[in-house]
Write a protein that holds these residues in place. Structure first.
Motif, PDB file in Angstrom:
ATOM      1  N   MET A   1       0.824  -1.184   0.000  1.00 58.26           N
ATOM      2  CA  MET A   1       0.000   0.000   0.000  1.00 58.26           C
ATOM      3  C   MET A   1       0.871   1.251   0.000  1.00 58.26           C
ATOM      4  SD  MET A   1      -1.812   0.409   3.794  1.00 58.26           S
ATOM      5  CE  MET A   1      -2.262  -1.320   3.692  1.00 58.26           C
ATOM      6  N   SER A   2       0.348   2.324  -0.610  1.00 57.37           N
ATOM      7  CA  SER A   2       1.142   3.548  -0.719  1.00 57.37           C
ATOM      8  C   SER A   2       1.450   4.126   0.663  1.00 57.37           C
ATOM      9  CB  SER A   2       0.381   4.588  -1.541  1.00 57.37           C
ATOM     10  OG  SER A   2       1.078   5.800  -1.556  1.00 57.37           O
ATOM     11  N   THR A   3       2.715   4.455   0.877  1.00 55.52           N
ATOM     12  CA  THR A   3       3.106   5.074   2.146  1.00 55.52           C
ATOM     13  C   THR A   3       3.515   6.531   1.943  1.00 55.52           C
ATOM     14  OG1 THR A   3       5.360   4.245   1.850  1.00 55.52           O
ATOM     15  CG2 THR A   3       3.860   2.901   3.153  1.00 55.52           C
ATOM     16  N   LEU A   4       3.359   7.025   0.729  1.00 54.99           N
ATOM     17  CA  LEU A   4       3.713   8.412   0.453  1.00 54.99           C
ATOM     18  C   LEU A   4       2.727   9.353   1.138  1.00 54.99           C
ATOM     19  CD1 LEU A   4       4.501   8.377  -3.386  1.00 54.99           C
ATOM     20  CD2 LEU A   4       6.147   8.700  -1.537  1.00 54.99           C
ATOM     21  N   PRO A   5       3.209  10.432   1.749  1.00 57.02           N
ATOM     22  CA  PRO A   5       2.282  11.436   2.267  1.00 57.02           C
ATOM     23  C   PRO A   5       1.567  12.127   1.107  1.00 57.02           C
ATOM     24  CG  PRO A   5       4.552  12.225   2.405  1.00 57.02           C
ATOM     25  CD  PRO A   5       4.622  10.784   1.987  1.00 57.02           C
ATOM     26  N   PHE A   6       0.386  12.660   1.392  1.00 63.46           N
ATOM     27  CA  PHE A   6      -0.404  13.299   0.339  1.00 63.46           C
ATOM     28  C   PHE A   6       0.376  14.397  -0.370  1.00 63.46           C
ATOM     29  CE2 PHE A   6      -5.009  12.351   1.919  1.00 63.46           C
ATOM     30  CZ  PHE A   6      -4.800  11.011   1.613  1.00 63.46           C
ATOM     31  N   SER A   7       1.272  15.068   0.354  1.00 66.67           N
ATOM     32  CA  SER A   7       2.009  16.188  -0.231  1.00 66.67           C
ATOM     33  C   SER A   7       2.912  15.744  -1.375  1.00 66.67           C
ATOM     34  CB  SER A   7       2.849  16.884   0.840  1.00 66.67           C
ATOM     35  OG  SER A   7       3.775  15.968   1.413  1.00 66.67           O
ATOM     36  N   GLN A   8       3.212  14.441  -1.435  1.00 65.29           N
ATOM     37  CA  GLN A   8       4.093  13.932  -2.482  1.00 65.29           C
ATOM     38  C   GLN A   8       3.351  13.196  -3.601  1.00 65.29           C
ATOM     39  OE1 GLN A   8       7.471  11.749  -0.877  1.00 65.29           O
ATOM     40  NE2 GLN A   8       7.593  13.115   0.902  1.00 65.29           N
ATOM     41  N   ILE A   9       2.035  13.185  -3.541  1.00 62.37           N
ATOM     42  CA  ILE A   9       1.243  12.505  -4.559  1.00 62.37           C
ATOM     43  C   ILE A   9       0.657  13.553  -5.501  1.00 62.37           C
ATOM     44  CG2 ILE A   9      -0.711  10.961  -4.988  1.00 62.37           C
ATOM     45  CD1 ILE A   9      -0.338   9.852  -2.186  1.00 62.37           C
ATOM     46  N   ALA A  10       0.736  13.272  -6.793  1.00 58.69           N
ATOM     47  CA  ALA A  10       0.231  14.224  -7.784  1.00 58.69           C
ATOM     48  C   ALA A  10      -1.273  14.446  -7.600  1.00 58.69           C
ATOM     49  CB  ALA A  10       0.521  13.707  -9.195  1.00 58.69           C
ATOM     50  N   LYS A  11      -1.694  15.671  -7.853  1.00 54.97           N
ATOM     51  CA  LYS A  11      -3.087  16.046  -7.608  1.00 54.97           C
ATOM     52  C   LYS A  11      -3.836  16.272  -8.915  1.00 54.97           C
ATOM     53  CE  LYS A  11      -2.101  18.124  -3.103  1.00 54.97           C
ATOM     54  NZ  LYS A  11      -0.721  17.572  -3.044  1.00 54.97           N
ATOM     55  N   ALA A  12      -5.114  15.960  -8.873  1.00 52.60           N
ATOM     56  CA  ALA A  12      -6.002  16.243  -9.993  1.00 52.60           C
ATOM     57  C   ALA A  12      -6.629  17.617  -9.793  1.00 52.60           C
ATOM     58  CB  ALA A  12      -7.093  15.183 -10.065  1.00 52.60           C
ATOM     59  N   THR A  13      -7.187  18.171 -10.846  1.00 51.72           N
ATOM     60  CA  THR A  13      -7.841  19.475 -10.727  1.00 51.72           C
ATOM     61  C   THR A  13      -9.334  19.408 -11.041  1.00 51.72           C
ATOM     62  OG1 THR A  13      -7.281  20.002 -13.017  1.00 51.72           O
ATOM     63  CG2 THR A  13      -5.750  20.744 -11.314  1.00 51.72           C
ATOM     64  N   GLN A  14      -9.757  18.381 -11.768  1.00 56.06           N
ATOM     65  CA  GLN A  14     -11.166  18.317 -12.166  1.00 56.06           C
ATOM     66  C   GLN A  14     -11.792  16.951 -11.864  1.00 56.06           C
ATOM     67  OE1 GLN A  14     -11.566  18.802 -16.450  1.00 56.06           O
ATOM     68  NE2 GLN A  14      -9.494  18.038 -16.807  1.00 56.06           N
ATOM     69  N   THR A  15     -11.236  16.274 -10.869  1.00 54.91           N
ATOM     70  CA  THR A  15     -11.710  14.942 -10.506  1.00 54.91           C
ATOM     71  C   THR A  15     -12.179  14.910  -9.054  1.00 54.91           C
ATOM     72  OG1 THR A  15     -10.155  13.896 -12.045  1.00 54.91           O
ATOM     73  CG2 THR A  15     -11.061  12.494 -10.296  1.00 54.91           C
ATOM     74  N   ALA A  16     -13.308  14.241  -8.810  1.00 60.68           N
ATOM     75  CA  ALA A  16     -13.790  13.988  -7.451  1.00 60.68           C
ATOM     76  C   ALA A  16     -13.970  12.489  -7.264  1.00 60.68           C
ATOM     77  CB  ALA A  16     -15.113  14.701  -7.205  1.00 60.68           C
ATOM     78  N   PHE A  17     -13.760  12.030  -6.048  1.00 58.28           N
ATOM     79  CA  PHE A  17     -14.044  10.648  -5.679  1.00 58.28           C
ATOM     80  C   PHE A  17     -15.370  10.611  -4.929  1.00 58.28           C
ATOM     81  CE2 PHE A  17     -10.290   9.018  -7.273  1.00 58.28           C
ATOM     82  CZ  PHE A  17     -10.048   7.694  -6.882  1.00 58.28           C
ATOM     83  N   VAL A  18     -16.223   9.663  -5.293  1.00 55.34           N
ATOM     84  CA  VAL A  18     -17.492   9.487  -4.594  1.00 55.34           C
ATOM     85  C   VAL A  18     -17.553   8.064  -4.039  1.00 55.34           C
ATOM     86  CG1 VAL A  18     -18.765  11.261  -5.839  1.00 55.34           C
ATOM     87  CG2 VAL A  18     -18.658   8.952  -6.791  1.00 55.34           C
ATOM     88  N   PHE A  19     -18.089   7.937  -2.832  1.00 59.73           N
ATOM     89  CA  PHE A  19     -18.084   6.672  -2.103  1.00 59.73           C
ATOM     90  C   PHE A  19     -19.523   6.233  -1.841  1.00 59.73           C
ATOM     91  CE2 PHE A  19     -14.177   8.896  -1.326  1.00 59.73           C
ATOM     92  CZ  PHE A  19     -13.191   7.927  -1.233  1.00 59.73           C
ATOM     93  N   PRO A  20     -19.910   5.057  -2.302  1.00 65.91           N
ATOM     94  CA  PRO A  20     -21.301   4.618  -2.159  1.00 65.91           C
ATOM     95  C   PRO A  20     -21.629   4.135  -0.752  1.00 65.91           C
ATOM     96  CG  PRO A  20     -20.020   2.898  -3.200  1.00 65.91           C
ATOM     97  CD  PRO A  20     -19.100   4.090  -3.055  1.00 65.91           C
TER      98      PRO A  20
END
Length: 328
Positions: A1-20
């Motif tokens: 599993m990814s152990t990178l902090p969020f600050s080091q992960i590339a970000k999207a600008t027009q994407t949202a995640f939705v959780f059912p």
């Protein structure tokens, strides 16, 4: 599993995640992905260890999967596992997150506002309190199709005045699709009134009438448990169900979770919020494609992408990376 902090992960600008939320469960969920990604089973083990019973076994066999106190932690764990696989696969961080009912807790775990262990304990308790609040058979839910939000609100008020109990709008899911909840007889009266207005009604196979005032007592007990949990502000903006807005402080965040039990899910307004904030791609992080189907007809949504199978996951990953300009 990814152990990178969020600050080091590339970000999207027009994407949202939705959780059912509940209703997306199915026997054997994520089995195909688990063969390829060990973190699926690792995540289920982590959550199972926190609760003391085997969530993966429930997900794969269906044993107790229809009982809300077990359905809720299973679905939350499935969404968390998929989120971790997304990060492992080089997926981008979305600009926004939102979860439908139970899915709001999955979003908070993904946004690092809540630990998985705390979250599965909370939603297990949430399910127990909801089930105890209304005895089996005394509450019901139904989807009303083909009527406006205002029409459904009015017919619920009318149905609640005939002495059969109370019924209310519970989920504003899409234009022309509103779920109602309440006392069984009152729901039946509302269904009849909806048909008189040329609407359609589908009784939902649930044991608990969620997001209505019958859950007020459960919310008060739930608030006591929530107060003891280590909750942080999300590292990714999470739109809550109650106000269809982003809470900017912990008190507001906790209040939204408590109120969510007995107030309606404002999913239509949530999607409007995403539209107003230039989101054009939705990734559904959970079992099935319920939320993708609700969104795919909306003009502002270029793609609504479930990720619960290998092929869907690969398609979504490639689509988002391409749309966000990370690959040609």
């Amino acid at each position: 599993m990814s152990t990178l902090p969020f600050s080091q992960i590339a970000k999207a600008t027009q994407t949202a995640f939705v959780f059912p939320g509940q209703g997306s469960q199915k026997i054997g969920m994520l089995s195909e992905l688990a063969e390829r990604f060990p973190s699926i089973l690792e995540t289920f083990k982590e959550a199972s260890d926190a609760l003391g019973f085997d969530l993966w076994q429930i997900a794969q066999t269906g044993d107790k999967l229809d009982q809300t106190e077990f359905t809720q932690p299973v679905l939350l764990t499935a969404s968390t596992a998929l989120w971790r696989v997304w990060l492992e696969g080089g997926g981008l961080l979305p600009t926004y997150m939102a979860g439908h009912s139970l899915g709001e807790y999955s979003a908070l775990v993904a946004a690092e506002a809540l630990s998985l262990a705390d979250a599965v304990k909370l939603v297990h308790l949430r399910g127990q309190l909801m089930q105890k609040a209304v005895p089996q058979g005394q509450g019901a839910m139904a989807a009303i199709l083909g009527l406006s939000d205002d029409q459904v609100i009015v017919l619920c008020q009318s149905a609640s005045e005939v002495g059969a109990g109370k019924v209310e709008a519970a989920n504003f899911n899409a234009q022309g699709q509103v779920v109602i909840a309440g006392d069984t007889e009152a729901v039946e009266v509302a269904i009849s009134k909806a048909k008189e207005l040329s609407g359609k009604a589908i009784v939902l196979p649930v044991s608990v009438p969620s997001h209505c005032s019958l859950m007020k007592a459960a919310s008060e007990q739930f608030a006591e448990a929530l107060a003891k949990v280590d909750l942080q502000l999300p590292k990714i903006a999470v739109i809550n169900n109650v106000s269809a807005n982003v809470a900017n402080d912990l008190d507001s965040l906790k209040q939204a979770l408590v109120h969510q039990l007995y107030q309606p899910v404002q999913w239509t307004r949530t999607l409007t919020y995403l539209e107003q904030n230039d989101v054009h791609y939705l990734v559904e992080c959970g079992a099935g494609n319920v939320l993708s189907n609700l969104a795919k007809r909306l003009p502002f949504v270029n793609k609504a992408l479930p990720i619960d199978t290998v092929s869907r996951f690969e398609d979504a990953l490639h689509t988002i990376l391409t749309a966000e300009g990370k690959i040609a």
